[in-house]
Every structure is written in C-alpha cells, then in structure tokens.
Design an enzyme around this catalytic site. Structure first.
Site: not given
Length: 383
Positions: A153, A201-204, A249, A251, A253-254, A267, A285
C-alpha cells in the site's frame, strides 16, 4: 441517499495477475517515479528516531513457492499460526523512522544482535495495481530475497499532509501492525522515502467483499454464506474489543477475502484505542454510521455492533438498510431506525439484525451473544 453519494465511498479492487518484475511491467502499471530508489537514504532510514514502537517481526522462515502461496517454515515461532512477513523500518507520516531489528539467532555465539536493515522499494518486485484510493494505491508485490508475496500500500505524503491525516496514518500503522488474528489482515511492516509511505500488507487473493457481493445474483449472498461472514467478523471484533480497539468503519469495501474465501478486516484508518473514554469524531461511511455518531455524540465499541447489523442486512438484502435518495433522508432513517426486512429473509436473520440495529447503544446485542445466536448456530459448522 443518492446512489452517486454511495459510489463516492465505494472502492472496487481489481483481481491481480501474477507478479511481474519491475523491469517487466507495463509503463502504465506503476508510476515511473515510484520505481526510483534512493540508496543514499538507507543509512538515514536506520538512524532517525520516530514516534512508533517497532513490532519485532521475524523475517519469513522459508521462501514462498512461485505460485504465490505464502508458505513458511512451521518450525518458526509465530503468533496464532500467522506467517511472519519481511522485517522493515518503521516510518511516520512526518518522515521519522525507527528501525526494526531482527532477533539474535545466536549462531555466531558472540551474543551480538544482528545488524539493522532498512527496507527500500528496490527490495521488492512490483506487480500490477490491486486498487486505487484518494491518498495512494495498492500493488501486488514480492520481496526479492524470500519471494514472499504481499500487497504494498503506497500513500503519498503530500496528500496525507494536505488533508491533515498524519495522525490517522500513524494510528493505522501502530494499531494494525500489532494485530494477530486469522480474520484480520496482517500488516508486516512499513518503510518510506521522500514522497511516499509504504505499508507491507498480507495479500488477500479474493479481493474485497464488496466486489464479491456485486457478482452475486441480486447482490445478495445465500444466508449460509452471510452467517459465515458475520461469524468471522464477530470473532475478529471480539479480538479487537478485548484490546480496546474500535474499528469504526466496518463495510464490504473494508473486508477482504483470503485464498480460501475467509473474511479479513482491513483498512484501520478510522480505528482507535478506547481504554476508558468514549469518542466523538464523526467518521466512516454514512450508510453504516450509528445514531450516536451521526449526531456527534460520544460513542464506544458499540458502534461496531451497529455496523455489524448494517453489514448483515446488506449482505442478505443487497443494499444498506437506511439507503435513501438524499443524505438527509438517510440521516432521518438512521435516527428513527427505520428499515424493512424483505419477506424472503428468514425470521432468525431478521431477529439478529433487530438486536444489533438498536438506537440505544447499551441495548445492542453483545458480540458473545451474536456468536451463539440461533441463526449463526444453524449455518456455521462447529470446529
């Protein structure tokens, strides 16, 4: 709330292709300036003192395979069976650093600690973008020596400073780098140069839950899958709340999906420590904000319970419960807790949602009770 308003907060992450080396990348994949390395800064990176306490992360015990699977030597000590990542230097948004130091292996018998190592962009092969955001981008990457696959990131310091969120970035790094849970995305470390901050970061592999939701018929998951996701999120939130961390947060998207489809919270930009006092910052959000947050009132860990209820509803119904044509109407619906559960959603699922979407924070169902709710018990297999 207008759908266009919702889209402003929706970040879709593209599924990545196999990692390519920097020399093999298309010119448009990564900005040219991102690939520049500054070898003169290596010494400075290790010398400057900063505000972060560096987590003592061990380097990977074994290289990962060429397929990208993050396999490590199981004889190496890890916390809760999480693979360790590459060890890095700790930055702050202001440019200060503290070097993480590898543990002394004792192989030489001298008792001296290993030399400090400062990481730079040149230590990584950079692949295609995984996502783009307001303050930077996320790239698929691989540490050259160990072949350890990660997500890198990249935050632009100029944007971070202009928006006045240096403290937010600092807090995100400090909180996430110390978390170890199978349903929380690992942050292995971080480093920086003159213009950027890099989070390792860990790759998801599965991308965001939001993207997976958009691919479902009617943007709705089957109830069994919803229950599995909610149960995984409950486990992660219990872990966070035990450590006095509020995410604030939650949601789609996170939330990311790992190699096996397991859910992972990501996130932590809005997360905070809450040892004793309550918070008043308006963040997150709108669709997912609790009544006390939209009113600017003090809030605590219970805001995550409200967001959990909103998420459960959205995964089951394909849209947020308080969705409206304007922000004002969404606000009114949230304050009145005004929503309707479709008839094709089971009574048990509706009951759980009703126990989380409660105006009074103290009356929301505790996470421990959510974990044993009949709807969860019906769909989630016991381990």
């Amino acid at each position: 709330m207008a759908s266009s308003g919702n889209k402003e907060n929706r970040k879709v992450f593209a599924m990545p292709a196999p990692v390519t080396t920097v020399s093999g990348m298309a010119p448009s994949s990564v900005p040219n300036q991102m690939l520049k390395t500054n070898s003169q800064k290596n010494a400075a990176v290790a010398q400057t003192a900063g505000v972060f306490k560096a987590p003592q992360l061990q380097p990977p015990a074994a290289a990962v395979s060429a397929t990208g699977a993050n396999k490590v030597n199981t004889e190496t000590k890890t916390d809760e069976k999480h693979p360790p990542g590459p060890q890095v230097t700790v930055p702050s948004a202001t440019g200060n650093t503290v070097s993480s130091q590898p543990a002394d292996t004792g192989a030489s018998g001298s008792g001296q600690k290993s030399a400090k190592k400062g990481w730079t962009l040149s230590n990584f092969d950079i692949g295609r973008p995984l996502g783009r955001g307001k303050f930077g981008n996320v790239y698929l990457a691989r540490e050259k020596e160990t072949k350890f696959v990660i997500a890198l990131k990249v935050l632009f310091k100029k944007q971070v400073k202009s928006q006045g969120i240096e403290h937010q970035v600092r807090r995100e790094i400090e909180i996430q780098s110390h978390l170890r849970h199978p349903n929380i995305l690992r942050m292995y470390g971080y480093f920086h140069d003159e213009s950027r901050i890099y989070l390792i970061l860990e790759y998801a592999q599965g991308g965001t839950l939001f993207k997976a939701q958009q691919q479902q018929p009617g943007k709705r998951f089957p109830e069994k899958q919803c229950a599995i996701y909610v149960n995984s999120l409950v486990s992660a939130l219990i872990y966070l709340h035990e450590r006095n961390v509020i995410h604030r947060d939650i949601k789609p998207e996170n939330l990311l999906l790992g190699h096996g489809g397991e859910l992972k919270i990501a996130d932590f930009g809005w997360s905070v420590h809450e040892p004793a006092s309550s918070r008043t910052t308006l963040c997150g959000t709108l669709d997912y904000l609790s009544p006390e947050m939209v009113q600017g009132q003090p809030h605590s860990k219970t805001v995550d319970l409200w967001s959990l209820g909103v998420l459960a509803y959205e995964l089951l119904c394909g849209k947020a419960p308080f969705l409206a044509n304007t922000y004002e109407e969404t606000y009114r619906k949230i304050m009145r807790v005004q929503y309707t559960v479709p008839n094709d959603v089971s009574k048990a699922a509706g009951h759980l949602i009703s126990k989380l979407l409660v105006r009074e924070p103290a009356n929301r169902m505790p996470l421990e009770n959510v974990a044993i709710h009949p709807w969860i018990q019906l769909h989630v297999e016991k381990k």
